[in-house]
Design a protein around this motif. Structure first.
Motif, short mmCIF file in Angstrom:
data_model
loop_
_atom_site.label_atom_id
_atom_site.label_comp_id
_atom_site.label_asym_id
_atom_site.label_seq_id
_atom_site.Cartn_x
_atom_site.Cartn_y
_atom_site.Cartn_z
N ARG A 1 6.94 22.64 -15.00
CA ARG A 1 7.32 22.24 -13.63
C ARG A 1 8.52 23.08 -13.21
O ARG A 1 9.65 22.85 -13.65
CB ARG A 1 7.69 20.76 -13.57
N LYS B 1 15.22 11.83 -15.56
CA LYS B 1 14.98 11.53 -14.16
C LYS B 1 15.32 12.77 -13.38
O LYS B 1 16.35 13.41 -13.64
CB LYS B 1 15.90 10.41 -13.68
N ARG C 1 13.94 15.56 -9.78
CA ARG C 1 13.08 15.73 -8.60
C ARG C 1 12.81 17.19 -8.31
O ARG C 1 13.62 18.07 -8.61
CB ARG C 1 13.71 15.06 -7.39
N GLU D 1 10.55 13.13 -4.19
CA GLU D 1 11.05 11.84 -4.66
C GLU D 1 11.58 11.97 -6.09
O GLU D 1 11.11 12.81 -6.84
CB GLU D 1 9.89 10.83 -4.71
N THR D 2 12.47 11.07 -6.45
CA THR D 2 12.92 11.05 -7.85
C THR D 2 11.78 10.55 -8.74
O THR D 2 11.12 9.56 -8.41
CB THR D 2 14.14 10.11 -8.01
N VAL D 3 11.53 11.25 -9.83
CA VAL D 3 10.50 10.80 -10.77
C VAL D 3 11.13 10.64 -12.16
O VAL D 3 12.14 11.26 -12.47
CB VAL D 3 9.30 11.80 -10.87
N THR D 4 10.51 9.78 -12.93
CA THR D 4 10.96 9.54 -14.30
C THR D 4 9.88 10.02 -15.25
O THR D 4 8.70 9.73 -15.03
CB THR D 4 11.20 8.03 -14.53
N GLU D 5 10.24 10.76 -16.26
CA GLU D 5 9.29 11.17 -17.30
C GLU D 5 9.87 10.77 -18.64
O GLU D 5 11.07 10.93 -18.89
CB GLU D 5 9.05 12.69 -17.27
#
Ligand code: FAD
Length: 261
Positions: A121, A140, A142, A147-151
């Motif tokens: 990414r 966390k 983006r 949007e903020t994403v969590t992986e």
């Protein structure tokens, strides 16, 4: 713990991408994120010393680098003024070095990680490292404007360079710290006859080096003590070019005949 990834690698340049590639080649589910997009540049002298070139060969990537037209470097010279030390930097297994533009090298490494199966990414900034019960469990972040994403992953690897958010989150021990000692600047020149040499010149309060890189260009890096940073900042180019007066006369460096890019 069920997670989408075994490993998340933060940072996709020369540390992150090979790490991700090697893990993915072993069958691990790997996510690599970087706020940069590739190809892109970053500041460094970019000499891949022979053992680094040997690693590229081991990973099956050296032919890709040589195919980009990066010239091999077979000799290093260190000119201290009164004397010069010169020789081959390599071993019989790894005889040469390369001074690869980071625009080329890092892209090649990112692509190799992707080919190995890692998910890449680009343009994704990690804003926070998730910690639960004293253990890192994910990130966390983006994409630009997203949007903020969590992986989540079993392991998060910080390959995010200086001012690493991962190192800061885990309060990694700092050692061998020094105050800034040097102010250095980079230029690219055409028309320098380098002939496979990485040359370094050490003079009183000045030092500079030159190495042949892609596109027939020569990278030069040079500078002065950090104590002179503020004063010399007023005329960086003038001070930089004046430094080359310290090159030995037999070098016949005719700046007029060269082209600063
Ligand atoms: C002036 C200079 C000269 C050097 N000369 C040489 C040399 O000749 N030969 C040599 O072998 N080494 C040299 N080095 C060292 C070498 O450049 C570094 O060790 C190497 O670049 C480190 O690679 P890295 O992949 O760990 O980090 P970097 O190349 O710093 O990459 C880190 C990546 O992490 C990403 N990142 C950072 N924070 C975040 C975040 N929050 N979210 C998402 N992504 C993030 C960045 O965008 C970046 O792409 C030099 C270094 C410097 C500074």
């Amino acid at each position: 713990m069920k997670t989408a990834y075994d490993v998340i690698v933060v940072g996709a340049r020369c540390a992150g991408s090979p790490t991700a590639m090697l893990l993915a080649r072993k069958g691990h589910r790997v996510l690599v994120v970087d706020r940069a997009t590739f190809p892109s540049d970053t500041v460094s002298t970019h000499v891949v010393h022979p053992l680094g070139a040997a690693a590229l060969a081991r990973w099956g990537l050296i032919d890709r680098l040589t195919a980009t037209g990066c010239p091999p470097i077979h000799t290093y010279t260190f000119d201290f003024g009164p004397f010069t030390i010169a020789g081959s930097p390599g071993t019989s297994d790894a005889p040469v070095a390369y001074c690869a533009r980071r625009t080329v090298l890092d892209k090649l490494l990112v692509d190799a990680a992707a080919e190995a199966g890692a998910e890449i990414r680009e343009g994704f900034t990690v804003e926070e490292v998730l910690i639960e019960d004293g253990r890192v469990v994910g990130i966390k972040g983006r994409a630009k404007g997203g949007e903020t994403v969590t992986e989540r992953a079993r392991l998060v690897i910080g390959a995010d360079g200086r001012y690493s958010v991962v190192a800061e989150a885990v309060r990694a021990e700092q050692y061998n710290e020094r105050p800034p000692l040097l102010a250095a600047y980079y230029t690219y020149w055409s028309g320098l006859p380098m002939d496979g040499r990485f040359e370094t010149y050490i003079r009183s309060r000045r030092g500079f080096a030159a190495a042949p890189t892609h596109d027939g260009l020569t990278l030069t890096v040079g500078g002065w003590p950090h104590a002179e940073f503020e004063a010399n900042k007023k005329d960086v180019e003038g001070n930089f070019l004046k430094m080359f007066d310290l090159a030995p006369e037999d070098l016949n460096l005719d700046l007029g005949a060269l082209k600063l890019l």
